[in-house]
Motif scaffolding. Sequence first.
Motif, PDB file in Angstrom:
ATOM      1  N   GLY A 172      -3.952  -0.583  -8.157  1.00  0.00           N
ATOM      2  CA  GLY A 172      -3.360   0.440  -9.001  1.00  0.00           C
ATOM      3  C   GLY A 172      -4.178   1.716  -9.059  1.00  0.00           C
ATOM      4  O   GLY A 172      -3.700   2.750  -9.535  1.00  0.00           O
ATOM      5  N   GLU A 173      -5.404   1.641  -8.582  1.00  0.00           N
ATOM      6  CA  GLU A 173      -6.298   2.806  -8.604  1.00  0.00           C
ATOM      7  C   GLU A 173      -6.101   3.639  -7.337  1.00  0.00           C
ATOM      8  O   GLU A 173      -6.004   3.110  -6.231  1.00  0.00           O
ATOM      9  N   LEU A 216      -7.050 -12.924  -7.144  1.00  0.00           N
ATOM     10  CA  LEU A 216      -5.907 -12.145  -7.614  1.00  0.00           C
ATOM     11  C   LEU A 216      -6.250 -11.230  -8.786  1.00  0.00           C
ATOM     12  O   LEU A 216      -5.353 -10.713  -9.455  1.00  0.00           O
ATOM     13  N   THR A 217      -7.545 -11.044  -9.042  1.00  0.00           N
ATOM     14  CA  THR A 217      -7.925 -10.201 -10.182  1.00  0.00           C
ATOM     15  C   THR A 217      -7.681  -8.716  -9.906  1.00  0.00           C
ATOM     16  O   THR A 217      -7.715  -7.904 -10.823  1.00  0.00           O
ATOM     17  N   GLY A 218      -7.433  -8.366  -8.646  1.00  0.00           N
ATOM     18  CA  GLY A 218      -7.123  -6.974  -8.315  1.00  0.00           C
ATOM     19  C   GLY A 218      -8.287  -6.192  -7.782  1.00  0.00           C
ATOM     20  O   GLY A 218      -8.151  -5.001  -7.462  1.00  0.00           O
ATOM     21  N   LEU A 278      -4.297   6.964  -1.263  1.00  0.00           N
ATOM     22  CA  LEU A 278      -3.806   5.588  -1.145  1.00  0.00           C
ATOM     23  C   LEU A 278      -3.861   4.885  -2.503  1.00  0.00           C
ATOM     24  O   LEU A 278      -4.708   5.181  -3.355  1.00  0.00           O
ATOM     25  N   ARG A 279      -2.960   3.920  -2.674  1.00  0.00           N
ATOM     26  CA  ARG A 279      -2.971   3.107  -3.899  1.00  0.00           C
ATOM     27  C   ARG A 279      -2.370   1.734  -3.599  1.00  0.00           C
ATOM     28  O   ARG A 279      -1.298   1.638  -2.980  1.00  0.00           O
ATOM     29  N   ILE A 280      -3.084   0.694  -4.012  1.00  0.00           N
ATOM     30  CA  ILE A 280      -2.578  -0.680  -3.882  1.00  0.00           C
ATOM     31  C   ILE A 280      -1.619  -0.920  -5.049  1.00  0.00           C
ATOM     32  O   ILE A 280      -2.038  -0.970  -6.212  1.00  0.00           O
ATOM     33  N   THR A 281      -0.349  -1.008  -4.731  1.00  0.00           N
ATOM     34  CA  THR A 281       0.644  -1.151  -5.802  1.00  0.00           C
ATOM     35  C   THR A 281       0.929  -2.611  -6.172  1.00  0.00           C
ATOM     36  O   THR A 281       1.378  -2.890  -7.275  1.00  0.00           O
ATOM     37  N   ASN A 282       0.684  -3.526  -5.243  1.00  0.00           N
ATOM     38  CA  ASN A 282       1.047  -4.916  -5.531  1.00  0.00           C
ATOM     39  C   ASN A 282       0.242  -5.855  -4.642  1.00  0.00           C
ATOM     40  O   ASN A 282       0.031  -5.580  -3.455  1.00  0.00           O
ATOM     41  N   LEU A 326       0.848  -1.196   0.000  1.00  0.00           N
ATOM     42  CA  LEU A 326       0.000   0.000   0.000  1.00  0.00           C
ATOM     43  C   LEU A 326       0.884   1.246   0.000  1.00  0.00           C
ATOM     44  O   LEU A 326       1.722   1.421   0.887  1.00  0.00           O
ATOM     45  N   LYS A 327       0.701   2.111  -1.007  1.00  0.00           N
ATOM     46  CA  LYS A 327       1.457   3.366  -1.089  1.00  0.00           C
ATOM     47  C   LYS A 327       0.609   4.497  -0.524  1.00  0.00           C
ATOM     48  O   LYS A 327      -0.539   4.702  -0.940  1.00  0.00           O
ATOM     49  N   ILE A 328       1.201   5.237   0.435  1.00  0.00           N
ATOM     50  CA  ILE A 328       0.477   6.290   1.152  1.00  0.00           C
ATOM     51  C   ILE A 328       0.990   7.661   0.718  1.00  0.00           C
ATOM     52  O   ILE A 328       2.193   7.930   0.787  1.00  0.00           O
ATOM     53  N   ASP A 329       0.049   8.486   0.250  1.00  0.00           N
ATOM     54  CA  ASP A 329       0.362   9.872  -0.146  1.00  0.00           C
ATOM     55  C   ASP A 329       1.508   9.937  -1.142  1.00  0.00           C
ATOM     56  O   ASP A 329       2.337  10.863  -1.107  1.00  0.00           O
TER      57      ASP A 329
END
Length: 437
Positions: free
Chosen positions: A348-349, A328-330, A358-362, A282-285
């Motif tokens: 990715g959104e 795992l479809t995201g 926030l963005r789920i990168t992986n 999880l990518k924050i800001d």
Amino acid sequence: MLKTLNRNGWFIANRLGNLQFAILLLLLIASFSSIGTFIEQGKDVSFYEINYPNAKPLFGFINAKFILLLGLDHIYTTWWFVFNIFLFVMSLFSCTLIRQLPSLKFSRLWRFYDNYDSMSKFNLRMRMDNASLTRLAFQLKNNNYNVIQEGRLVYAYKGLIGRLSPIIVHASIILILFGSVIGSASGFITQELVPVNNLFHLRNIISSGPFSYIPQNIEGYVKDFKIAYSEEGMIDQFYSDLSILDSDVNLLSNKTIYVNEPLRYQGIIFYQTDWGIASISLKIDNDKTVEIPLTMVNTSSNNRFWISNLSQVASLGIENVLLVLQDLTGKLSLYDSNKNIIAEIQAGEIFSLNGHSLRITNIIPSTGLQIKSDPGTLFVYIGFLMLMISTLLSYVSYSQVWAVKDKNNLYVAGQTNRAIYYFEKDFNQMLSATKKS
């Protein structure tokens, strides 16, 4: 003294090779094996105490204490089960030694009958006038008989290879039982759930024999994991890019495995059995990236999903927000403490929560592996192959024909161990061809 030992050894072998004794041993092995399918094998003591409580024994006597006392929790490696198999193997070996081999040797011997009365023990015999012994010998050879002739006497046989069938059956059963015992005593099974891009050792042992050796000088590495979906959106197959490394991280073997297509390395087999989701990134800001572990939840309808509480990320400053994944479809879902859905997002959104971007990168999957070693497998396979060969050989009829020429009469007799109708038909055809024109 030597004669006494030989006599005693022959007596013991004769007793061991008794058919009724062998059948009794086989019934005991089958009975013990059926108990092993009824009572779960290789579980913890607590499992038996819960499922077979001492206070309420099954059938009045089967409880945890009874099971553990007799070793019914590991029947196939108990001394009495192995001893039973040993006795059965010795019985088969003795029967082969004192009955089957002498019978085969006797079948290779030949003898002549020099008159019609000496053939009286055969149901199929005939006296012919004006018939040629030479023509009969020629007809026998044309029908693939081995013909032995001394003057006016003839003996012929074919299908001797069919007499090998009982010997091969005994040898195949011995190999199968030997392989089973070796596998139980020296094999092992472990299970691992490994996240992608992680190393693993053989540690989570499910079962192992008393003489098993689990190598620690190798390790596995899961480079990638993928799932293939059908047109209906159902999981069709899942694949793991698996590598086997030595202690210096040198590549020993590599293969993309999937269900029913394992990786084999030095007698150890790595099977693809399951999959899961280990964590998400999880990518924050647009600044800091954290890895959030997920927990698998099984529903009563055998469905499963993975959840995590975002409150464990202190920098977000939120409480009781659940993140849920089903595959795992995201596609991910967010729920509040009242189980109301907050948002549905895609990996990715970018989405906002409590003032943070926030963005789920992986999404990091994990692969389920079962690692198995069974040194007795080769013996079992060879044993079953021999058993199939012996089944084919058992259909080969062992047939014998005797003939004697006495003045103008030709006396012929024959017997076979199977396919009597076809033997009698061929027998009459050959005799019809021996008449002089």
